[in-house]
Design a protein around this motif. Structure first.
Motif, PDB file in Angstrom:
ATOM      1  N   PRO A 195      40.554  34.821  43.030  1.00 51.34           N
ATOM      2  CA  PRO A 195      40.175  34.893  41.605  1.00 51.34           C
ATOM      3  C   PRO A 195      39.464  36.219  41.333  1.00 51.34           C
ATOM      4  CG  PRO A 195      38.748  33.382  42.776  1.00 51.34           C
ATOM      5  CD  PRO A 195      39.814  33.796  43.735  1.00 51.34           C
ATOM      6  N   PRO A 196      39.634  36.735  40.141  1.00 50.77           N
ATOM      7  CA  PRO A 196      38.983  38.005  39.833  1.00 50.77           C
ATOM      8  C   PRO A 196      37.470  37.841  39.806  1.00 50.77           C
ATOM      9  CG  PRO A 196      39.991  37.074  37.866  1.00 50.77           C
ATOM     10  CD  PRO A 196      40.400  36.210  39.017  1.00 50.77           C
ATOM     11  N   LEU A 197      36.785  38.894  40.208  1.00 51.21           N
ATOM     12  CA  LEU A 197      35.336  38.892  40.205  1.00 51.21           C
ATOM     13  C   LEU A 197      34.820  39.126  38.784  1.00 51.21           C
ATOM     14  CD1 LEU A 197      34.666  41.041  43.383  1.00 51.21           C
ATOM     15  CD2 LEU A 197      34.440  38.584  43.159  1.00 51.21           C
ATOM     16  N   THR A 198      33.836  38.337  38.435  1.00 50.31           N
ATOM     17  CA  THR A 198      33.254  38.512  37.091  1.00 50.31           C
ATOM     18  C   THR A 198      31.893  39.155  37.254  1.00 50.31           C
ATOM     19  OG1 THR A 198      32.321  36.309  37.185  1.00 50.31           O
ATOM     20  CG2 THR A 198      34.451  36.537  36.108  1.00 50.31           C
ATOM     21  N   GLY A 199      31.627  40.118  36.454  1.00 49.69           N
ATOM     22  CA  GLY A 199      30.383  40.846  36.600  1.00 49.69           C
ATOM     23  C   GLY A 199      29.501  40.529  35.518  1.00 49.69           C
TER      24      GLY A 199
END
Length: 199
Positions: A195-199
């Motif tokens: 899953p994409p990393l959320t910042g």
């Protein structure tokens, strides 16, 4: 006030191995024996006979070495040619890996050593060279050397035993095969989707 670290005891100098200690003595004893035998033969016959023996040894040894080198070169070129030809007998999947003549890459070491020993001046080296060339004693020496070298478990990289093991791995008799198995019939494993990393 500074405290200095206590100096570590000086390491012992490396000890010389037995081979490095006794090989020069063995070579010197061999040279003395060769010179003594040549003087005995010269005393029993004459100097011309000794000279003819030495010249004959150089000529026969050169011929044997040249012939063994040509055979090794021919085997090498044949193995390169058959490696590129998938229809060659040695490259067939059902074959045992032997080339057509069954002698590719083997049988050149002892004739080469025998020729070099014949080229060395001396009667003991000539006798050892002839033993390397005489087929029954050559087979016995080759079997003994293979047993001796394969008995040792661990070899230091770059040692003679390591080179022997590497040569055995590439022999065409199928004893040891190095490689990697790649199967085309298996589907490739799916790529992992993180899953994409959320910042």
């Amino acid at each position: 006030m500074t405290f200095g670290a206590t100096p570590s005891p000086s390491p012992r100098p490396p000890q010389r191995s037995r081979a490095r200690r006794f090989v020069p003595l063995g070579i010197a004893a061999w040279m003395v024996l060769e010179i003594w035998l040549l003087t005995v033969v010269a005393g029993a016959t004459n100097g011309l006979t000794v000279l003819l023996l030495l010249v004959a040894g150089v000529i026969v040894g050169g011929y044997v070495t040249k012939r063994a080198g040509r055979r090794a070169w021919r085997n090498l070129t044949e193995s390169f040619q058959t490696a590129g030809d998938p229809a060659a007998p040695g490259n067939s999947p059902s074959g045992n890996g032997r080339s057509g003549n069954g002698t590719s890459g083997s049988g050149n070491t002892l004739p080469m050593a025998g020729g070099l020993l014949l080229m060395l001046p001396g009667l003991v080296s000539d006798a050892l060279g002839l033993l390397c060339l005489f087929p029954p004693t050559a087979k016995l020496m080759q079997r003994r050397a293979e047993k001796l070298l394969s008995r040792r478990a661990g070899y230091a990289p770059g040692s003679f035993g390591d080179a022997f093991q590497q040569a055995r791995m590439h022999r065409p008799d199928g004893k040891v095969v190095q490689g990697e198995v790649i199967r085309d019939d298996e589907p490739p494993s799916p790529r992992r989707q993180d899953p994409p990393l959320t910042g």
